[in-house]
Design a protein around this motif. Sequence first.
Motif, PDB file in Angstrom:
ATOM      1  N   VAL A   1     -26.980  10.869  -8.476  1.00 52.22           N
ATOM      2  CA  VAL A   1     -26.389  11.356  -7.222  1.00 52.22           C
ATOM      3  C   VAL A   1     -27.324  10.944  -6.099  1.00 52.22           C
ATOM      4  N   MET A   2     -26.742  10.707  -4.948  1.00 44.82           N
ATOM      5  CA  MET A   2     -27.566  10.423  -3.786  1.00 44.82           C
ATOM      6  C   MET A   2     -28.071  11.760  -3.237  1.00 44.82           C
TER       7      MET A   2
ATOM      8  N   ARG B   1     -24.984  18.124  -0.198  1.00 43.21           N
ATOM      9  CA  ARG B   1     -23.616  18.578   0.067  1.00 43.21           C
ATOM     10  C   ARG B   1     -23.061  19.362  -1.101  1.00 43.21           C
ATOM     11  N   ARG B   2     -23.376  18.898  -2.300  1.00 42.12           N
ATOM     12  CA  ARG B   2     -22.872  19.607  -3.475  1.00 42.12           C
ATOM     13  C   ARG B   2     -23.448  21.013  -3.548  1.00 42.12           C
TER      14      ARG B   2
ATOM     15  N   SER C   1     -28.141  12.844  -0.203  1.00 41.73           N
ATOM     16  CA  SER C   1     -27.191  13.453   0.735  1.00 41.73           C
ATOM     17  C   SER C   1     -26.060  14.135  -0.031  1.00 41.73           C
ATOM     18  N   GLN C   2     -25.643  13.475  -1.090  1.00 37.12           N
ATOM     19  CA  GLN C   2     -24.555  14.023  -1.904  1.00 37.12           C
ATOM     20  C   GLN C   2     -24.999  15.306  -2.596  1.00 37.12           C
TER      21      GLN C   2
ATOM     22  N   MET D   1     -19.947  22.839   5.562  1.00 37.87           N
ATOM     23  CA  MET D   1     -18.845  22.052   6.110  1.00 37.87           C
ATOM     24  C   MET D   1     -17.695  21.985   5.113  1.00 37.87           C
ATOM     25  N   GLY D   2     -18.068  21.935   3.842  1.00 35.26           N
ATOM     26  CA  GLY D   2     -17.048  21.760   2.812  1.00 35.26           C
ATOM     27  C   GLY D   2     -15.980  22.821   2.909  1.00 35.26           C
TER      28      GLY D   2
END
Lengths: 340, 430
Positions: A236-237, A243-244, A239-240, A320-321
């Motif tokens: 995973v990055m 977010r997760r 940033s990802q 944000m999600g």
Amino acid sequence: MGSVVLVTGVSGDLGARLARLLSADPAIERVIGVDVVPPRGDMGEVRFVRADIRNPVIAKVIAGEEVDTVVHMSVIATPGTAGGRTSMKELNVIGTMQLLAACQKAPNLRRLVVRSSTAVYGSSPRDPAMFTEDMAPKRMPRSGFAKDVVEVEGYVRGFARRRPDIEVTMLRAANTIGPRVTSPMVQYFRLPVVPTVLGFDARLQFLHEDDLLGAVRHAALDGVHGTFNVAGDGIVMLSQAIRRIGRPSVALPTFAVSQVGSLVRRSRVADFSPEQVAYLTYGRGVDTTRMREVLGFEARHTTASALDTLRSAISPGPTMGRRVAVLEHALTQVRGGARG
Amino acid sequence: MADAEIIPIGTRGRPGRGSGSAKPSASARNLAGSGRSGAGKGAKGTAAKDAPGKKTAPVTPKRGRRADQPVTRAEASTEARTDETQVPVATGPEATPEPGGVDERAKSPVDPPVDGPEPRETSSTTTEDRVGDGIPVGDWLQALTSASKEVFGDDWEPRLAELLAFLRRRVTGDYEVDEYGFDAEITRRFLHAAIRPIAQKWFRVEVRGAENIPADGGALVVSNHSGTVPVDGLVTGVSIHDHTGRHLRPLGADLVFRLPFVGELARKGGATLACNEDAERMLRGGELVGVWPEGFKGIGKPYSDRYKLQRFGRGGFVSAALRTGVPIIPTAVVGAEEIYPLVGNLPSLARLLGVPYIPITPFFPLLGPLGMVPLPSKWLIEFGEPIRTDTYDGGAADDPMLVFNVTDQVRETIQQTLYSLLMQRRSVFH
């Protein structure tokens, strides 16, 4: 015939769980746990011996209990539990030296399992995408945990040369995360606002805590001589990952990240070492083909699912999600209304 | 999970006002039944609601015809609802979970708490609020509809839904990258979308021999490098994707990955470090790998040396291809040399900054940012016949003589193709 296993570093959470896990195994007769401080929780069948692996007492324990398998779990990544970087380095390096010296004199010893780390590969822009076990780091780690690990691995290799009759399994574990473990990356994700390096998005790979225990247990029971990367599938990055997990993040230039890092470290909120800044800049991936094919171990969690277990343990902020999901839902509703 | 999950929303019917339907628009109703919209939340409201409710009845069969599957649930609920809720908006929520919508919810594992309380109350209250405010929801809706139509065209509904699904996935991190950090979605949606018009309209790229690129399996595209800024790599990537649907995976120098933003974008766009480990790993994984063996010597060469191939490194790409047995596709790009004619260099400043060169072109840095607009040269890209490497025996990659020979063969092929393409091109800009 059951074997006698000695586990170092049992007062840590992972060490204690590993010792309990091993003691529940019918193939193992006795499990002896060693650490400088007694473990907190219930240790079940495990016999605890209060000993410092930094002094020669450990040799007497190994010889007296007729230990045939030594599991070295006390190579630690966070100085917090050891009380500072100096004692962390001493515990990691001197502790390993003493333990190996004791092992060398132990006639009954058949197997040594060392929990190492993929930090030995370092992080640099010249890294290949996926490190295999026979690749050397492009930039030698010069400080911190990574350097400890490099030195520990050097001693273990020397030991393996001197005692070729002992099966030495070195497990290079990727960053371990999970709801219960305390590792630098977990501390990092728990920061109220997660700092990232502006202009870079590191590739990260994680190992779930259960898989780490599973891998060490597998190696202790039927290990294979050699060095193995142990990590979950997939990348995973950074940033990802943030977010997760659902944390707010802020991108800072490299020098600012280092400064924030030292501030965070001094305030003891989280360990934020320079090599971690490099890791968060360039990331790292390791190839786990040998883990599956030679060692015969499969990680049950992927990198992404390990992250998801961490998410459930961290209270998520206003992300944000959720907002987008609400917006999407609202729009769907409104559109649906138009047809009435 | 490459494709977006499409949630069709709405019916594509024309919205109320001015649609010629018998139903008066929401604002018209507003004007007529002023008593109702004002204070009438109570009994009066419901009374007024009955009338439009009847009027919507003729529309019902139409809805039933369009969404046949959910007939049982949606139909029944709408029937039940038409008499208690009247304003067009309020009927909706029940009909919304059409086949697609239901699927979507069932499928996505980390579904945010979308289906919490059934939106019955919320929608009816908002309706009344809005009505009280003056601008009825119907108007908002219509504005939204026409705006979406303006932006997305006629099939705006699936496209809007797709966009929203995409947004949600990006924001929740629910997407996948491969082990090199390649993000196919971002590449397709942003990188390619940005470069494609430049390639097609500005450089008018003409592609030849696209059939030489294998449809699947590993292959190594070897190309000349030019143009001061490696635009040729990006354009080649987009052209290959448009002609074959495959993603070109470029190999980049370590400088690329050291630079902020550039390195991040390169990894997201599918690039990885030009080293034997990564090249062989990608080729074994069946990827279409792109390599520019001239490297910085190629893109940083003076304009006077245009179309003269520079030294091809140490032939590392050939040994990677030999080890994995994949074909080498010699590729010639004509036109990239002229986009930024390099007439000067600042070697000392470059050394200071740790970059290979600082370009001076006729317009840069003279015209400042304007000088960064590339000249609109005419581009020709030709993919040559694949050079097979699987016919050599096992140890071929360790035979330096053979590696040099194959390297020369590839280099000569590209050089000859460059000359013939230059002959065919009528002028630099045409």
